[in-house]
Write a protein that holds these residues in place. Structure first.
Motif, PDB file in Angstrom:
ATOM      1  N   ILE A 126       0.645  -1.441  -0.113  1.00  7.63           N
ATOM      2  CA  ILE A 126      -0.218   0.112  -0.076  1.00  7.63           C
ATOM      3  C   ILE A 126       0.977   1.325   0.205  1.00  7.63           C
ATOM      4  N   SER A 127       0.587   2.251  -0.698  1.00  5.33           N
ATOM      5  CA  SER A 127       1.626   3.436  -1.097  1.00  5.33           C
ATOM      6  C   SER A 127       0.857   4.766  -0.567  1.00  5.33           C
ATOM      7  N   GLY A 128       1.469   5.536  -0.764  1.00  6.31           N
ATOM      8  CA  GLY A 128       0.867   6.792  -0.324  1.00  6.31           C
ATOM      9  C   GLY A 128       1.421   7.267   1.118  1.00  6.31           C
ATOM     10  N   LEU A 129       1.762   6.131   1.821  1.00  4.96           N
ATOM     11  CA  LEU A 129       2.698   6.602   2.696  1.00  4.96           C
ATOM     12  C   LEU A 129       3.135   7.536   3.663  1.00  4.96           C
ATOM     13  N   LYS A 130       3.752   9.183   4.113  1.00  6.62           N
ATOM     14  CA  LYS A 130       4.299   9.310   4.253  1.00  6.62           C
ATOM     15  C   LYS A 130       5.884   9.263   5.103  1.00  6.62           C
ATOM     16  N   THR A 131       6.923   8.673   4.933  1.00  2.30           N
ATOM     17  CA  THR A 131       8.376   8.265   5.414  1.00  2.30           C
ATOM     18  C   THR A 131       8.702   8.898   5.489  1.00  2.30           C
ATOM     19  N   LYS A 132       9.673   8.558   6.788  1.00  4.78           N
ATOM     20  CA  LYS A 132      10.736   9.383   6.966  1.00  4.78           C
ATOM     21  C   LYS A 132      12.083   8.066   7.945  1.00  4.78           C
ATOM     22  N   MET A 133      13.527   8.558   6.957  1.00  3.34           N
ATOM     23  CA  MET A 133      14.965   8.077   7.736  1.00  3.34           C
ATOM     24  C   MET A 133      14.493   7.190   8.782  1.00  3.34           C
ATOM     25  N   PHE A 134      14.636   5.914   8.899  1.00  5.37           N
ATOM     26  CA  PHE A 134      14.927   4.892   9.777  1.00  5.37           C
ATOM     27  C   PHE A 134      15.956   3.878   9.653  1.00  5.37           C
TER      28      PHE A 134
ATOM     29  N   GLY B  14       8.902   4.515  11.587  1.00 11.08           N
ATOM     30  CA  GLY B  14       9.626   5.229  10.024  1.00 11.08           C
ATOM     31  C   GLY B  14       7.886   5.429   9.069  1.00 11.08           C
ATOM     32  N   LEU B  15       7.202   6.171   9.790  1.00 11.34           N
ATOM     33  CA  LEU B  15       6.323   7.606   9.443  1.00 11.34           C
ATOM     34  C   LEU B  15       6.091   8.942   9.774  1.00 11.34           C
ATOM     35  N   ASP B  16       6.363   9.454   9.157  1.00  6.77           N
ATOM     36  CA  ASP B  16       6.667  10.655   9.190  1.00  6.77           C
ATOM     37  C   ASP B  16       5.124  11.748   9.819  1.00  6.77           C
ATOM     38  N   VAL B  17       4.441  10.848  10.454  1.00  4.12           N
ATOM     39  CA  VAL B  17       3.327  11.467  11.359  1.00  4.12           C
ATOM     40  C   VAL B  17       3.364  10.575  12.406  1.00  4.12           C
ATOM     41  N   ASP B  18       2.181  11.092  13.448  1.00  6.62           N
ATOM     42  CA  ASP B  18       2.276  10.872  15.131  1.00  6.62           C
ATOM     43  C   ASP B  18       0.309  10.217  15.078  1.00  6.62           C
ATOM     44  N   PHE B  19       0.801   9.120  14.938  1.00  6.78           N
ATOM     45  CA  PHE B  19      -0.917   7.927  14.897  1.00  6.78           C
ATOM     46  C   PHE B  19      -0.440   6.834  16.172  1.00  6.78           C
ATOM     47  N   LYS B  20      -0.889   6.419  16.888  1.00  9.85           N
ATOM     48  CA  LYS B  20      -1.229   5.056  17.927  1.00  9.85           C
ATOM     49  C   LYS B  20      -0.966   4.077  17.017  1.00  9.85           C
ATOM     50  N   CYS B  21      -0.464   2.956  17.062  1.00 14.56           N
ATOM     51  CA  CYS B  21      -1.145   1.786  16.626  1.00 14.56           C
ATOM     52  C   CYS B  21      -0.006   0.450  18.083  1.00 14.56           C
ATOM     53  N   VAL B  22      -0.154  -0.407  17.855  1.00 19.02           N
ATOM     54  CA  VAL B  22       0.549  -1.574  18.556  1.00 19.02           C
ATOM     55  C   VAL B  22       1.697  -2.323  17.781  1.00 19.02           C
ATOM     56  N   ALA B  23       2.482  -2.373  18.286  1.00 17.60           N
ATOM     57  CA  ALA B  23       3.852  -3.482  17.400  1.00 17.60           C
ATOM     58  C   ALA B  23       3.689  -4.732  17.763  1.00 17.60           C
ATOM     59  N   ASN B  24       3.561  -5.840  17.437  1.00 21.79           N
ATOM     60  CA  ASN B  24       3.521  -7.460  17.704  1.00 21.79           C
ATOM     61  C   ASN B  24       4.999  -7.261  17.096  1.00 21.79           C
ATOM     62  N   ILE B  25       5.821  -8.109  18.000  1.00 19.89           N
ATOM     63  CA  ILE B  25       6.782  -8.307  18.768  1.00 19.89           C
ATOM     64  C   ILE B  25       8.022  -9.820  18.738  1.00 19.89           C
ATOM     65  N   ASN B  26       9.019  -9.988  17.510  1.00 22.57           N
ATOM     66  CA  ASN B  26       9.871 -11.058  18.174  1.00 22.57           C
ATOM     67  C   ASN B  26      10.693 -10.887  18.125  1.00 22.57           C
TER      68      ASN B  26
END
Length: 268
Positions: free
Chosen positions: A46-54, A131-143
């Motif tokens: 899915i495109s259109g998301l503004k990314t930043k350096m990570f 890595g996204l240039d936006v302030d938006f909360k999420c939950v990360a599932n980790i390994n």
């Protein structure tokens, strides 16, 4: 513009309401098809998301063992399966099994097992930390896992060199719903609008006319991939690891002995 439903690839619809009428007529069948899917395959991102350096945090690796922390999935984004994972999607599966396999590219092969006992857990996060240039909360599932160089050297070097920047979850759907654009139903339209605003990329919902709301899923494994259906799934850090148990210590000693034999042979 033609609209599509991914579960019916041969069908094309001339407008959103044409698509909506088909969804309503085949709603239960569509849900059954979706639930029967085993989600692993990666599709166009899915495109259109503004990314930043990570950049992941990577120590100067001097050990033959590393510890790696990766994001297997991030919620609150409509991915290329048109799935919107809700924040509690992984709560039960992590509670039921706090460990996960970590694989190379979803390959169900012994030689592709990076770890068979990765710690699997959830962390509250924000897309601006991933890595996204936006302030938006999420939950990360980790390994989080330990990788020995001699076990799978290619992936050891890939993580050590910062080359693994996406991951993917192998999962089974448990509880889901479908949100779709429906001018004839205020209830459905309200649901569609409410759910899309819970995503960091609501424009995808408008573009496709529908998306899946995934409340619960069962995690089977997490994988390192080149392209994931959700691209906001980076490696967070890579650290040196000192073996803790006798098996790991013996493996480290054996690896050191093999290296020393090679050095001695070259010197002679």
């Amino acid at each position: 513009m033609n609209y599509i439903i991914k579960q019916y690839p041969d069908k094309k619809f001339t407008d959103k309401m044409d698509q909506t009428r088909f969804i309503k007529k085949h709603l239960e069948e569509l849900k059954e098809i979706k639930k029967a899917e085993y989600k692993t395959n990666s599709q166009p991102i899915i495109s259109g998301l503004k990314t930043k350096m990570f950049e992941p945090e990577i120590e100067d690796i001097t050990s033959d063992f590393i510890e790696v922390k990766t994001v297997i999935n991030s919620t609150n984004i409509i991915d290329s399966h048109l799935d919107l994972h809700m924040p509690k999607i992984w709560n039960k599966t992590v509670s039921d099994n706090p460990y996960s396999h970590h694989l190379k590219q979803h390959e169900n092969k012994f030689e592709s097992v990076i770890s068979k006992k990765a710690k699997s857990y959830n962390e509250d996060s924000n897309f601006n930390l991933l890595g996204l240039d936006v302030d938006f909360k999420c939950v990360a599932n980790i390994n989080q896992f330990i990788l020995e160089r001699s076990k799978i050297p290619f992936m050891f070097d890939a993580y050590k060199n910062g080359d693994v920047d996406q991951h993917s979850v192998g999962m089974l759907y448990v509880d889901l719903d479908i949100a779709y654009y429906d001018e004839d139903s205020q209830k459905q339209m309200d649901f569609f609008n409410e759910m899309k605003e819970k995503s960091v990329n609501p424009d995808v919902a408008e573009e496709y006319g529908y998306f899946w709301v995934i409340y619960e899923a069962k995690k089977r494994e997490g994988s390192a991939v080149v392209f994931g259906s959700n691209s906001v799934t980076p490696t967070l850090w890579v650290k040196n690891y000192e073996p803790q148990n006798s098996t790991q210590k013996e493996a480290a000693k054996a690896l050191h002995a093999r290296k020393q034999l090679i050095i001695n042979h070259l010197n002679n």
